[in-house]
Write a protein that holds these residues in place. Structure first.
Motif, short mmCIF file in Angstrom:
data_model
loop_
_atom_site.label_atom_id
_atom_site.label_comp_id
_atom_site.label_asym_id
_atom_site.label_seq_id
_atom_site.Cartn_x
_atom_site.Cartn_y
_atom_site.Cartn_z
N ALA A 14 -138.04 15.77 46.53
CA ALA A 14 -137.94 15.93 47.99
C ALA A 14 -136.84 15.06 48.59
O ALA A 14 -136.48 15.24 49.77
CB ALA A 14 -139.28 15.58 48.64
N ASP A 15 -136.28 14.13 47.82
CA ASP A 15 -135.22 13.25 48.33
C ASP A 15 -133.82 13.86 48.14
O ASP A 15 -132.83 13.26 48.58
CB ASP A 15 -135.24 11.90 47.59
N ALA A 16 -133.73 15.00 47.47
CA ALA A 16 -132.41 15.50 47.02
C ALA A 16 -131.43 15.71 48.18
O ALA A 16 -130.24 15.37 48.07
CB ALA A 16 -132.58 16.79 46.22
N HIS A 17 -131.90 16.28 49.29
CA HIS A 17 -130.98 16.54 50.41
C HIS A 17 -130.51 15.23 51.03
O HIS A 17 -129.31 15.06 51.34
CB HIS A 17 -131.64 17.43 51.47
N ALA A 18 -131.42 14.28 51.23
CA ALA A 18 -131.03 13.00 51.83
C ALA A 18 -130.07 12.25 50.91
O ALA A 18 -129.11 11.62 51.37
CB ALA A 18 -132.28 12.16 52.11
N LEU A 19 -130.29 12.33 49.59
CA LEU A 19 -129.39 11.66 48.64
C LEU A 19 -127.99 12.25 48.73
O LEU A 19 -126.98 11.52 48.72
CB LEU A 19 -129.94 11.81 47.21
N ALA A 20 -127.90 13.57 48.83
CA ALA A 20 -126.58 14.22 48.90
C ALA A 20 -125.88 13.80 50.19
O ALA A 20 -124.69 13.44 50.18
CB ALA A 20 -126.76 15.74 48.84
N ALA A 21 -126.60 13.83 51.32
CA ALA A 21 -125.98 13.50 52.61
C ALA A 21 -125.52 12.04 52.64
O ALA A 21 -124.39 11.74 53.06
CB ALA A 21 -126.97 13.78 53.74
N LEU A 22 -126.36 11.14 52.19
CA LEU A 22 -125.98 9.72 52.19
C LEU A 22 -124.78 9.47 51.28
O LEU A 22 -123.87 8.70 51.60
CB LEU A 22 -127.17 8.84 51.79
N SER A 23 -124.76 10.14 50.14
CA SER A 23 -123.65 9.96 49.19
C SER A 23 -122.32 10.36 49.80
O SER A 23 -121.31 9.66 49.64
CB SER A 23 -123.88 10.80 47.93
N ILE A 24 -122.31 11.51 50.49
CA ILE A 24 -121.07 11.97 51.12
C ILE A 24 -120.61 10.95 52.15
O ILE A 24 -119.43 10.56 52.20
CB ILE A 24 -121.29 13.36 51.76
N GLN A 25 -121.54 10.48 52.96
CA GLN A 25 -121.18 9.51 54.00
C GLN A 25 -120.63 8.23 53.39
O GLN A 25 -119.57 7.73 53.80
CB GLN A 25 -122.42 9.20 54.85
N VAL A 26 -121.30 7.69 52.38
CA VAL A 26 -120.88 6.40 51.81
C VAL A 26 -119.57 6.56 51.06
O VAL A 26 -118.67 5.73 51.16
CB VAL A 26 -121.99 5.80 50.92
N TRP A 27 -119.42 7.65 50.30
CA TRP A 27 -118.19 7.85 49.53
C TRP A 27 -116.98 7.93 50.46
O TRP A 27 -115.96 7.26 50.26
CB TRP A 27 -118.29 9.10 48.66
N LEU A 28 -117.09 8.75 51.51
CA LEU A 28 -115.96 8.90 52.43
C LEU A 28 -115.66 7.59 53.15
O LEU A 28 -114.50 7.20 53.30
CB LEU A 28 -116.25 10.00 53.46
N ALA A 29 -116.71 6.87 53.55
CA ALA A 29 -116.49 5.61 54.27
C ALA A 29 -115.86 4.56 53.36
O ALA A 29 -115.07 3.73 53.81
CB ALA A 29 -117.82 5.10 54.83
N THR A 30 -116.19 4.60 52.08
CA THR A 30 -115.71 3.57 51.16
C THR A 30 -114.29 3.85 50.67
O THR A 30 -113.49 2.93 50.53
CB THR A 30 -116.66 3.46 49.94
N TYR A 31 -114.00 5.12 50.40
CA TYR A 31 -112.75 5.41 49.68
C TYR A 31 -111.69 6.14 50.50
O TYR A 31 -110.60 6.39 49.97
CB TYR A 31 -113.06 6.23 48.42
N THR A 32 -111.99 6.50 51.75
CA THR A 32 -110.99 7.30 52.48
C THR A 32 -110.72 6.76 53.87
O THR A 32 -111.59 6.14 54.49
CB THR A 32 -111.46 8.78 52.63
#
Ligand SMILES: CC(C)(COP(=O)(O)OP(=O)(O)OC[C@H]1O[C@@H](n2cnc3c(N)ncnc32)[C@H](O)[C@@H]1OP(=O)(O)O)[C@@H](O)C(=O)NCCC(=O)NCCS
Length: 169
Positions: A14-32
């Protein structure tokens, strides 16, 4: 910053959608700085609920999440059976350690790292050499540089340190 209690537990499907959304946010904020087509395609193909569902069903993956008020604020993902020539004594990779920005510097990353280290006593990981915050974080937790490797995305090569803790004894 938060003073609310942080809880850690194994991730569920049940966490799969939240994990995907948080990952996109953190990856973009960290590397771009600005979102190119390449970066957009990367995050939208790499961080999908379907990929997290398959990770959650994989026997070689351990995924823990951190929650505040039942909302996802961070996670760690460890895969075992991944050899790293520069760290021959370790075969478990800390593939991801992501904390959502408002919850950084509250101990969430340290707690997730501690949990990952309890189930895998010999971890190695990659960290982008320009990600100084993460480099300091891992240094504080006893990791040292064992070498380097490149992460290739499109035409770009991104230098990563290979880190591990010195062997005890
Ligand atoms: C790196 C990261 C996981 C750290 O998580 P965190 O929850 O902020 O870390 P903690 O609060 O447990 O901090 C522990 C220690 O790390 C160091 N640290 C963390 N953030 C720091 C910063 N901005 N500047 C300097 N040191 C920092 C400090 O030594 C800190 O201890 P202190 O607060 O007592 O001084 C988090 O910032 C993050 O998810 N960043 C974005 C994604 C990322 O870079 N992940 C790692 C990729 S390999």
């Amino acid at each position: 910053m938060t003073n609310a209690p942080i809880s850690i537990r194994p991730a569920r499907t049940a966490d799969a959608h939240a994990l995907a959304a948080l990952s996109i946010q953190v990856w973009l904020a960290t590397y771009t700085e600005g979102v190119s087509d390449l970066f957009a395609r990367h995050v939208l193909s790499e961080f999908t609920p379907e990929k997290f569902l398959s990770l959650l069903n994989a026997s070689d993956v351990v995924l823990h999440i951190a929650e505040v008020d039942e909302r996802l604020v961070g996670y760690s993902l460890v895969r075992s059976g991944v050899p790293q020539p520069l760290v021959p004594e370790a075969d478990s990779e800390l593939c991801t350690l992501y904390v959502q920005e408002p919850f950084t510097r509250c101990g969430v990353g340290s707690t997730l790292l501690q949990t990952a280290s309890e189930s895998h006593d010999r971890l190695w990981l990659l960290v982008n050499v320009q990600n100084l915050r993460a480099c300091r974080f891992y240094e504080k937790h006893g990791f040292v540089v064992r070498g380097s490797t490149d992460f290739v995305l499109g035409e770009g090569r991104h230098r990563n340190h290979v880190l591990a803790r010195p062997q005890r004894g």
